[in-house]
Design a protein around this motif. Structure first.
Motif, PDB file in Angstrom:
ATOM      1  N   VAL A  56     -59.402  13.295  16.098  1.00 43.18           N
ATOM      2  CA  VAL A  56     -59.204  13.289  14.646  1.00 43.18           C
ATOM      3  C   VAL A  56     -57.842  13.920  14.408  1.00 43.18           C
ATOM      4  CG1 VAL A  56     -60.116  13.947  12.397  1.00 43.18           C
ATOM      5  CG2 VAL A  56     -61.687  13.577  14.301  1.00 43.18           C
TER       6      VAL A  56
ATOM      7  N   LYS B  28     -54.956  15.014  12.394  1.00 40.10           N
ATOM      8  CA  LYS B  28     -54.553  15.308  11.020  1.00 40.10           C
ATOM      9  C   LYS B  28     -53.126  14.824  10.793  1.00 40.10           C
ATOM     10  CE  LYS B  28     -54.433  17.419   6.959  1.00 40.10           C
ATOM     11  NZ  LYS B  28     -55.147  16.944   5.781  1.00 40.10           N
TER      12      LYS B  28
ATOM     13  N   CYS C  16     -52.843   7.313  10.805  1.00 42.73           N
ATOM     14  CA  CYS C  16     -54.242   7.242  10.358  1.00 42.73           C
ATOM     15  C   CYS C  16     -54.879   5.927  10.802  1.00 42.73           C
ATOM     16  CB  CYS C  16     -54.322   7.382   8.846  1.00 42.73           C
ATOM     17  SG  CYS C  16     -53.963   9.041   8.223  1.00 42.73           S
TER      18      CYS C  16
ATOM     19  N   THR D 292     -55.299   5.947  14.691  1.00 41.10           N
ATOM     20  CA  THR D 292     -56.377   6.856  15.075  1.00 41.10           C
ATOM     21  C   THR D 292     -57.742   6.260  14.762  1.00 41.10           C
ATOM     22  OG1 THR D 292     -54.940   8.753  14.654  1.00 41.10           O
ATOM     23  CG2 THR D 292     -57.297   9.188  14.807  1.00 41.10           C
TER      24      THR D 292
ATOM     25  N   SER E 223     -58.335  10.584   9.009  1.00 44.31           N
ATOM     26  CA  SER E 223     -57.364  11.467   9.650  1.00 44.31           C
ATOM     27  C   SER E 223     -56.411  12.110   8.650  1.00 44.31           C
ATOM     28  CB  SER E 223     -56.556  10.688  10.692  1.00 44.31           C
ATOM     29  OG  SER E 223     -57.364  10.367  11.806  1.00 44.31           O
TER      30      SER E 223
ATOM     31  N   GLU F 203     -60.254  18.123   9.577  1.00 48.40           N
ATOM     32  CA  GLU F 203     -61.203  17.801  10.643  1.00 48.40           C
ATOM     33  C   GLU F 203     -62.576  18.379  10.319  1.00 48.40           C
ATOM     34  OE1 GLU F 203     -61.580  18.086  15.524  1.00 48.40           O
ATOM     35  OE2 GLU F 203     -59.751  18.737  14.495  1.00 48.40           O
TER      36      GLU F 203
END
Length: 232
Positions: A35, A37, A44, A47, A165, A169
């Protein structure tokens, strides 16, 4: 009697950090789900695709190797906000890299249909990628679960539970963002049409959003017994 339940993706656990089932042979083995950030729409999207492939796996290569190969291939293109076609290219590239079960992709645009589609896909062992936008940004996230309302042995999707993301988290929770499928009570009609749904972060942040695309990912062979239904 009406009750709420959460239906989550098969093969995950979240008693502390969120993990996915990496090995299901003689001994179960779980790994941490990435995850990352990030405020980047491209990161994003990448991921989220990686999360789906890892959960649907098993993936015979490390997630770092996959990420490097995808970044090197520039499969998402150079757009600041990757569209549906870019993410589908990313899905197909990962499919070719991993050699895992083939992924079938489809799109729909109606929010109500998105909720019901996501619920059906999760219950059949698959996963979904969601593209949504607010007044300030557009991004992709993993639909890790669906909140359902059950009444008289019938259920319907009430909210999409996302692993995003862009958000913080999660801890001891599978999702960090919840999008209600019921239209919000916007003050103006134009605002209601543009961004009709309420998006809430677990940190308390809230915004109004519009759902753009839903991509469904299904492995060739699914195990319906891996489904996770959790009463609230």
């Amino acid at each position: 009697m009406v009750r709420l339940e959460h239906v989550f993706a098969a093969g995950i656990r979240f008693d502390t950090e969120i993990q996915y089932l990496a090995q299901a042979t003689k001994h179960l083995r779980y790994h941490k789900l990435p995850v990352l950030k990030s405020g980047s729409a491209q990161v994003c999207a990448l991921t989220s695709v990686m999360q789906c492939v890892l959960i649907l796996g098993p993936v015979p290569r490390s997630q770092l190797t996959l990420e490097r190969k995808l970044m090197a291939q520039d499969v998402l293109g150079r757009a600041a906000h990757p569209g549906c076609s870019s993410v589908l290219r990313c899905v197909r590239a990962l499919e070719n890299l991993t050699g895992t079960h083939p992924l079938k992709s489809a799109t729909t645009h109606n929010p109500v249909e998105m909720g019901e589609t996501a619920l059906d896909v999760l219950r059949s062992g698959g996963l979904c990628l969601l593209q949504f936008k607010s007044a300030t940004a557009s991004r992709w996230a993993t639909v890790i679960g669906v909140e359902i309302e059950v009444q008289h042995d019938k259920d319907f999707a009430k909210a999409l539970l996302l692993l995003d993301s862009h958000a913080g988290e999660p801890w001891a929770c599978a999702h960090n963002v919840r999008i209600e499928l019921k239209r919000s009570g916007a003050r103006s009609q134009s605002a209601a049409i543009a961004f009709p749904l309420i998006c809430r972060h677990l940190t308390g942040e809230a915004s109004k959003v519009q759902l753009l695309n839903l991509i469904t990912l299904k492995p060739a062979a699914t195990n319906p017994q891996k489904r996770t239904d959790e009463p609230i």
